[in-house]
Design a protein around this motif. Structure first.
Motif, PDB file in Angstrom:
ATOM      1  N   HIS A  24       0.823  -1.198   0.000  1.00 27.68           N
ATOM      2  CA  HIS A  24       0.000   0.000   0.000  1.00 27.68           C
ATOM      3  C   HIS A  24       0.863   1.257   0.000  1.00 27.68           C
ATOM      4  N   GLN A  25       0.293   2.350  -0.522  1.00 32.36           N
ATOM      5  CA  GLN A  25       0.962   3.648  -0.498  1.00 32.36           C
ATOM      6  C   GLN A  25       0.054   4.635   0.196  1.00 32.36           C
ATOM      7  N   PRO A  26       0.454   5.249   1.254  1.00 23.73           N
ATOM      8  CA  PRO A  26       1.684   5.021   1.998  1.00 23.73           C
ATOM      9  C   PRO A  26       1.640   3.650   2.661  1.00 23.73           C
ATOM     10  N   PRO A  27       2.806   3.096   2.970  1.00 24.43           N
ATOM     11  CA  PRO A  27       2.849   1.754   3.570  1.00 24.43           C
ATOM     12  C   PRO A  27       2.134   1.704   4.925  1.00 24.43           C
ATOM     13  N   CYS A  28       1.531   0.579   5.198  1.00 26.10           N
ATOM     14  CA  CYS A  28       0.868   0.361   6.483  1.00 26.10           C
ATOM     15  C   CYS A  28       1.913   0.211   7.582  1.00 26.10           C
ATOM     16  N   PRO A  29       1.511   0.419   8.841  1.00 26.61           N
ATOM     17  CA  PRO A  29       2.438   0.248   9.958  1.00 26.61           C
ATOM     18  C   PRO A  29       2.954  -1.189  10.027  1.00 26.61           C
ATOM     19  N   SER A  30       4.180  -1.352  10.446  1.00 21.41           N
ATOM     20  CA  SER A  30       4.764  -2.693  10.565  1.00 21.41           C
ATOM     21  C   SER A  30       4.165  -3.418  11.769  1.00 21.41           C
ATOM     22  N   ALA A  31       4.401  -4.718  11.842  1.00 16.62           N
ATOM     23  CA  ALA A  31       3.851  -5.540  12.916  1.00 16.62           C
ATOM     24  C   ALA A  31       4.435  -5.183  14.273  1.00 16.62           C
TER      25      ALA A  31
ATOM     26  N   GLU B 153      -2.377  -2.128  14.387  1.00 17.77           N
ATOM     27  CA  GLU B 153      -3.775  -2.453  14.079  1.00 17.77           C
ATOM     28  C   GLU B 153      -4.351  -1.572  12.971  1.00 17.77           C
ATOM     29  N   ALA B 154      -3.648  -0.513  12.594  1.00 24.07           N
ATOM     30  CA  ALA B 154      -4.118   0.382  11.541  1.00 24.07           C
ATOM     31  C   ALA B 154      -3.813  -0.168  10.145  1.00 24.07           C
ATOM     32  N   ALA B 155      -3.081  -1.262  10.050  1.00 23.79           N
ATOM     33  CA  ALA B 155      -2.784  -1.877   8.750  1.00 23.79           C
ATOM     34  C   ALA B 155      -4.083  -2.379   8.117  1.00 23.79           C
ATOM     35  N   LEU B 156      -4.107  -2.422   6.809  1.00 22.18           N
ATOM     36  CA  LEU B 156      -5.303  -2.848   6.087  1.00 22.18           C
ATOM     37  C   LEU B 156      -5.459  -4.366   6.106  1.00 22.18           C
ATOM     38  N   PRO B 157      -6.701  -4.857   6.198  1.00 20.79           N
ATOM     39  CA  PRO B 157      -6.923  -6.307   6.182  1.00 20.79           C
ATOM     40  C   PRO B 157      -6.751  -6.881   4.772  1.00 20.79           C
TER      41      PRO B 157
ATOM     42  N   LEU C   5      -6.698 -11.037   8.963  1.00 22.26           N
ATOM     43  CA  LEU C   5      -5.263 -11.003   8.722  1.00 22.26           C
ATOM     44  C   LEU C   5      -4.937  -9.650   8.124  1.00 22.26           C
ATOM     45  N   LEU C   6      -4.049  -8.912   8.764  1.00 26.45           N
ATOM     46  CA  LEU C   6      -3.656  -7.600   8.281  1.00 26.45           C
ATOM     47  C   LEU C   6      -2.456  -7.731   7.352  1.00 26.45           C
ATOM     48  N   CYS C   7      -2.240  -6.728   6.507  1.00 23.14           N
ATOM     49  CA  CYS C   7      -1.169  -6.818   5.503  1.00 23.14           C
ATOM     50  C   CYS C   7       0.223  -6.824   6.127  1.00 23.14           C
ATOM     51  N   ASN C   8       0.347  -6.478   7.399  1.00 20.68           N
ATOM     52  CA  ASN C   8       1.642  -6.536   8.064  1.00 20.68           C
ATOM     53  C   ASN C   8       1.883  -7.895   8.729  1.00 20.68           C
ATOM     54  N   GLY C   9       0.967  -8.843   8.506  1.00 19.26           N
ATOM     55  CA  GLY C   9       1.135 -10.196   9.030  1.00 19.26           C
ATOM     56  C   GLY C   9       0.502 -10.426  10.387  1.00 19.26           C
TER      57      GLY C   9
END
Length: 65
Positions: A4-11, A17-21, A32-36
Motif C-alpha cells: 500500500h501507499q503510503p505503507p501500512c504500519p509494521s507488525a 492495528e491500523a494496517a489494512l486487512p 489477517l492484516l497486511c503486516n502479518g
C-alpha cells in the motif's frame, strides 16, 4: 510485505492495528492484516513472530445517576 501507499504500519509498531486487512473472516472472529498480524474480534493479536498480545478492550466505566 505491505504494497500500500503510503505503507501500512509494521507488525512491531505501536499502531500495527491500523494496517489494512487482506483476509477478513467475521464468522470465525479474525482478520489477517497486511503486516502479518492476525487480529481477533476480542482485540487479541498474534504477531508474525509468534508473540501473543492479550485482548485489550477498553473498560467501560458506569456511573450512578
Amino acid at each position: 510485505m505491505c504494497q500500500h501507499q503510503p505503507p501500512c504500519p509494521s507488525a512491531d509498531s505501536a499502531d500495527r492495528e491500523a494496517a489494512l486487512p487482506v483476509a477478513h473472516h467475521p464468522e470465525q472472529g479474525w482478520s489477517l492484516l497486511c503486516n502479518g498480524v492476525l487480529l481477533f474480534e476480542d482485540t487479541g493479536e498474534l504477531l508474525p513472530n509468534g508473540q501473543i498480545i492479550a485482548p485489550h478492550r477498553p473498560v467501560q466505566i458506569v456511573t450512578a445517576a
